[in-house]
Design a protein around this motif. Structure first.
Motif, PDB file in Angstrom:
ATOM      1  N   SER A 151      -5.705  -0.748   4.918  1.00 21.98           N
ATOM      2  CA  SER A 151      -6.343  -2.012   5.288  1.00 21.98           C
ATOM      3  C   SER A 151      -6.804  -2.799   4.068  1.00 21.98           C
ATOM      4  O   SER A 151      -6.840  -2.298   2.943  1.00 21.98           O
ATOM      5  N   THR A 152      -7.206  -4.044   4.313  1.00 21.61           N
ATOM      6  CA  THR A 152      -7.750  -4.867   3.234  1.00 21.61           C
ATOM      7  C   THR A 152      -9.124  -4.376   2.781  1.00 21.61           C
ATOM      8  O   THR A 152      -9.586  -4.760   1.700  1.00 21.61           O
ATOM      9  N   ASP A 153      -9.779  -3.538   3.582  1.00 17.57           N
ATOM     10  CA  ASP A 153     -11.085  -2.998   3.191  1.00 17.57           C
ATOM     11  C   ASP A 153     -10.996  -2.135   1.939  1.00 17.57           C
ATOM     12  O   ASP A 153     -12.007  -1.914   1.267  1.00 17.57           O
ATOM     13  N   SER A 154      -9.798  -1.622   1.639  1.00 18.27           N
ATOM     14  CA  SER A 154      -9.639  -0.738   0.478  1.00 18.27           C
ATOM     15  C   SER A 154      -8.937  -1.435  -0.681  1.00 18.27           C
ATOM     16  O   SER A 154      -8.385  -0.780  -1.570  1.00 18.27           O
ATOM     17  N   ALA A 155      -8.966  -2.764  -0.691  1.00 22.10           N
ATOM     18  CA  ALA A 155      -8.146  -3.535  -1.633  1.00 22.10           C
ATOM     19  C   ALA A 155      -8.427  -3.236  -3.101  1.00 22.10           C
ATOM     20  O   ALA A 155      -7.557  -3.431  -3.942  1.00 22.10           O
ATOM     21  N   SER A 186      -5.812   4.754   7.863  1.00 22.25           N
ATOM     22  CA  SER A 186      -6.013   3.379   8.328  1.00 22.25           C
ATOM     23  C   SER A 186      -6.871   2.588   7.349  1.00 22.25           C
ATOM     24  O   SER A 186      -6.588   1.410   7.061  1.00 22.25           O
ATOM     25  N   PHE A 187      -7.901   3.233   6.828  1.00 24.77           N
ATOM     26  CA  PHE A 187      -8.767   2.564   5.850  1.00 24.77           C
ATOM     27  C   PHE A 187      -7.988   2.195   4.594  1.00 24.77           C
ATOM     28  O   PHE A 187      -8.051   1.057   4.106  1.00 24.77           O
ATOM     29  N   ARG A 192       0.852  -1.191   0.000  1.00 23.18           N
ATOM     30  CA  ARG A 192       0.000   0.000   0.000  1.00 23.18           C
ATOM     31  C   ARG A 192       0.886   1.239   0.000  1.00 23.18           C
ATOM     32  O   ARG A 192       1.881   1.308   0.731  1.00 23.18           O
TER      33      ARG A 192
END
Length: 199
Positions: A174-178, A170-171, A79
């Motif tokens: 994270s994997t939430d923003s993949a 943080s978002f 990232r």
């Protein structure tokens, strides 16, 4: 772990990356947040100041990602989060704005190049945030006047807070923003819709 490094010096950047990789064995996230702002208008900017800002604010992030890229290729993941500023769309001190607009362009270019290795590259553009960085070189009255103007042009009617930027970072880490890449997220309460003050 804190490591002292000079983002304007390639050798310092290389040494930092090597140290982190040696200790942790991998590098997952790069947040390009280091910046300097040696203010000046187009009428009176100092070319040496311009070059120093470009070295730290724009060349530094590019070099850091270049040095980390082999780790991302090996890992097939990573990232990048570049901290820019809402001034990239609204204007302001020319050298600083040029750096931040350039970092937006770098964000988009790296997003394309690093995507085959499952690396996302995004940018966060905060609004005015009271800090040592934004207060430096300004007296309290001038800053209060600038803050009042910023709030007036912000639909959500407040200044940016550190946690606003931290939560977005943080978002994006994270994997939430993949499946998000090459984006600029304005964390400024809607003030990207307004012109930037010159004070």
């Amino acid at each position: 772990m804190a490591i002292k490094a000079d983002m304007g010096d390639e050798r310092s950047i290389t040494a930092m990356v090597d140290q982190v990789a040696d200790i942790f064995g991998r590098i997952d996230v790069v947040v390009n947040n280091a910046a300097i702002n040696l203010r000046g208008s187009i009428y009176d900017f100092n070319p040496e100041h311009w070059d120093k800002m470009m070295a730290v604010n724009l060349r530094g992030p590019a070099l850091l990602c270049q040095k980390v890229a082999p780790h991302w290729i090996k890992q097939q993941s990573g990232r990048v989060i570049n901290i820019v500023s809402r001034c990239w769309v609204a204007g302001g001190p020319p050298a600083y704005v040029a750096c931040k607009a350039g970092l937006v362009g770098l964000t988009r270019s790296m997003a394309r190049e690093l995507a085959p290795h499952n690396v996302t590259v995004n940018a966060i553009a905060p609004g005015l945030l009271p800090s040592a960085f934004t207060l430096e070189g300004r007296n309290p009255q001038d800053f209060d006047h600038m803050a009042e103007g910023a709030i007036n042009v912000t639909p959500l009617k407040r200044l940016t807070r550190p946690e606003d930027v931290a939560n977005t970072t943080s978002f994006l880490a994270s994997t939430d923003s993949a499946f998000i890449t090459a984006e600029v997220i304005h964390v400024c309460g809607g003030s990207q819709l307004a012109p930037f003050g010159t004070r």
